[in-house]
Design a protein around this motif. Sequence first.
Motif, PDB file in Angstrom:
ATOM      1  N   THR A  67       0.832  -1.206   0.000  1.00 29.91           N
ATOM      2  CA  THR A  67       0.000   0.000   0.000  1.00 29.91           C
ATOM      3  C   THR A  67       0.867   1.257   0.000  1.00 29.91           C
ATOM      4  O   THR A  67       0.613   2.200  -0.766  1.00 29.91           O
ATOM      5  CB  THR A  67      -0.930  -0.007   1.235  1.00 29.91           C
ATOM      6  N   VAL A  70       2.379   1.613  -3.491  1.00 25.54           N
ATOM      7  CA  VAL A  70       1.417   2.074  -4.508  1.00 25.54           C
ATOM      8  C   VAL A  70       1.278   3.589  -4.449  1.00 25.54           C
ATOM      9  O   VAL A  70       1.337   4.276  -5.475  1.00 25.54           O
ATOM     10  CB  VAL A  70       0.042   1.393  -4.300  1.00 25.54           C
ATOM     11  N   LEU A  85      -4.440  -1.506 -10.400  1.00 24.91           N
ATOM     12  CA  LEU A  85      -3.574  -2.444  -9.684  1.00 24.91           C
ATOM     13  C   LEU A  85      -4.093  -3.848  -9.977  1.00 24.91           C
ATOM     14  O   LEU A  85      -5.267  -4.128  -9.718  1.00 24.91           O
ATOM     15  CB  LEU A  85      -3.667  -2.124  -8.191  1.00 24.91           C
ATOM     16  N   LEU A 104       1.126  -2.211 -11.384  1.00 24.03           N
ATOM     17  CA  LEU A 104       0.503  -0.883 -11.333  1.00 24.03           C
ATOM     18  C   LEU A 104       0.630  -0.303 -12.741  1.00 24.03           C
ATOM     19  O   LEU A 104       1.739  -0.131 -13.249  1.00 24.03           O
ATOM     20  CB  LEU A 104       1.207   0.009 -10.309  1.00 24.03           C
TER      21      LEU A 104
END
Length: 115
Positions: A67, A70, A85, A104
């Motif tokens: 997380t 990202v 994603l 991604l």
Amino acid sequence: MQDCIFCKIAKHEIETEMVYENDLVVAFKDMNPAAQVHILIVPKEHVTNFYELASNSRKALIMGAVTDAVKAIADQFETSDGFRLIVNNGKDAGQTVFHLHFHLIGGEVLGAKLV
Ligand code: AMP
Ligand code: ZN
């Protein structure tokens, strides 16, 4: 794991265009990009797929690190307005490298584009 290409990349034994790293994951450019921005986020520890990750609570710490990755990558590549994603879990889903990775993709209008 021996002979796993993403383990070798995570240990910096194979050269890639690395864009992000934290304690638990690395991220680098996909060598066959499906979109203008195509980054792979990979745990440093060998985990075969998402299904395996979910079965072990210690490994679940990896999701927090993913997380963070990202968000940092979306900021770095200015894709925070729109990115996708994707995890291909297992061969029927198109997984070809059996070390967990999150694709991604972004940097353009994606439509129905997958990886
Ligand atoms: P998947 O089909 O979900 O297993 O995705 C594997 C991805 O890894 C593909 O998009 C490949 O282009 C990418 N890939 C494989 N080897 C490398 C490498 N050495 N460096 C960068 N990307 C790679
Ligand atoms: Zn591996």
